[in-house]
Motif scaffolding. Sequence first.
Motif, PDB file in Angstrom:
ATOM      1  N   LEU A 166       1.147  -1.408   0.314  1.00  0.00           N
ATOM      2  CA  LEU A 166      -0.550   0.079  -0.007  1.00  0.00           C
ATOM      3  C   LEU A 166       1.369   1.801   0.178  1.00  0.00           C
ATOM      4  O   LEU A 166       0.175   2.087  -0.043  1.00  0.00           O
ATOM      5  N   SER A 184      -5.231  -4.120   5.761  1.00  0.00           N
ATOM      6  CA  SER A 184      -5.628  -2.921   4.452  1.00  0.00           C
ATOM      7  C   SER A 184      -6.503  -1.624   5.611  1.00  0.00           C
ATOM      8  O   SER A 184      -5.663  -0.654   6.402  1.00  0.00           O
ATOM      9  N   SER A 223      -7.985  -0.299  -7.606  1.00  0.00           N
ATOM     10  CA  SER A 223      -8.361  -0.689  -6.157  1.00  0.00           C
ATOM     11  C   SER A 223      -7.544   1.434  -5.660  1.00  0.00           C
ATOM     12  O   SER A 223      -7.949   0.824  -4.554  1.00  0.00           O
ATOM     13  N   LEU A 267      -9.144   2.497  -2.388  1.00  0.00           N
ATOM     14  CA  LEU A 267      -8.254   2.666  -1.103  1.00  0.00           C
ATOM     15  C   LEU A 267      -8.230   4.378  -0.727  1.00  0.00           C
ATOM     16  O   LEU A 267      -7.824   4.326  -0.149  1.00  0.00           O
ATOM     17  N   GLN A 311      -9.214   6.040   2.551  1.00  0.00           N
ATOM     18  CA  GLN A 311      -8.580   7.046   3.679  1.00  0.00           C
ATOM     19  C   GLN A 311      -9.032   7.904   3.782  1.00  0.00           C
ATOM     20  O   GLN A 311      -9.480   8.748   5.058  1.00  0.00           O
ATOM     21  N   PHE A 359     -12.392  -2.065  -1.279  1.00  0.00           N
ATOM     22  CA  PHE A 359     -10.646  -1.940  -1.917  1.00  0.00           C
ATOM     23  C   PHE A 359     -10.193  -3.760  -1.389  1.00  0.00           C
ATOM     24  O   PHE A 359      -9.659  -3.538  -2.949  1.00  0.00           O
TER      25      PHE A 359
END
Length: 279
Positions: free
Chosen positions: A87, A181, A202, A206, A210, A235
């Motif tokens: 990540l 994650s 993806s 993400l 966030q 995700f």
Amino acid sequence: MTQHQARRDNMADVAAKDGSQETLVNLMALIAGLIITPMVSGNLLLTWSLFFVFTFLHIYANFRAVSSVVMETVSLNRLHLLVTEFLSAGRIMTPEEVGSREPVVFGHTTGECLRIHLGTEFTSVVKSVSDLDAALPSSKQSRYIMKLTLLLRRNSGTIHVVLHEDSTALDYLQSCFQACSLDYVIRTRPNLTKVLSDLDGSQRALEALQNFWLQERNQQPVDCSWDLVALAHNFTLQAFPAFLKGLEEAGWVTSRTHLGPDEWRAVWNVKGLEIKKSI
């Protein structure tokens, strides 16, 4: 460890040879003890000096032996390292790279803030019908459901994962990828550099996870855990296939894991209408 050494699935053969080596080492230790004992008898200082020297050498040799082992199966510690690198940098580390970073004595290197309970009881996640509706993922193919419980300061918590009775090693890996994650998003700041693919969505998934956490982390203590789990699941659906492919290309074994799930398994209706049984 024996399973790791059985490179050709010859675990019984490796275990038998290990037993023979232990017998030889014990015999040599007996002979050495018979030689040294008369030499140190009556000398207390020499006795304790040899005791500490041999004990230190024994512990150090074991530490070096364990440190040199490169495991190709995924454990929670290794998965935390893999997901963090995936990540933050968009790449999958090889078993050799993870082995050099994996702790031997202490179990945490990335400062993870969420404790993961894999294979927990059904009642630890679902306590009402509304919980079941919130816990069931949007994908009917998923063989796990999870619940995130954050502490008051929202900087740590636990994740309970209920496994379906038909779940496999890939389901264990996927559920723990989702949990790791979540852990990464909660304990780090968003990475401004795009490291994941936009083709499969993806990176956007993400960023959505966030951004939602940034909005909610400083709000009044309102339960946002189900929304976080849902965004993390979305995700995971986008990113996990690429993560799994990267693991296999890097030399990791995905047919089995060392994630250590508990024995609890459950069966539920895919529409969330009925719970059949829990064992």
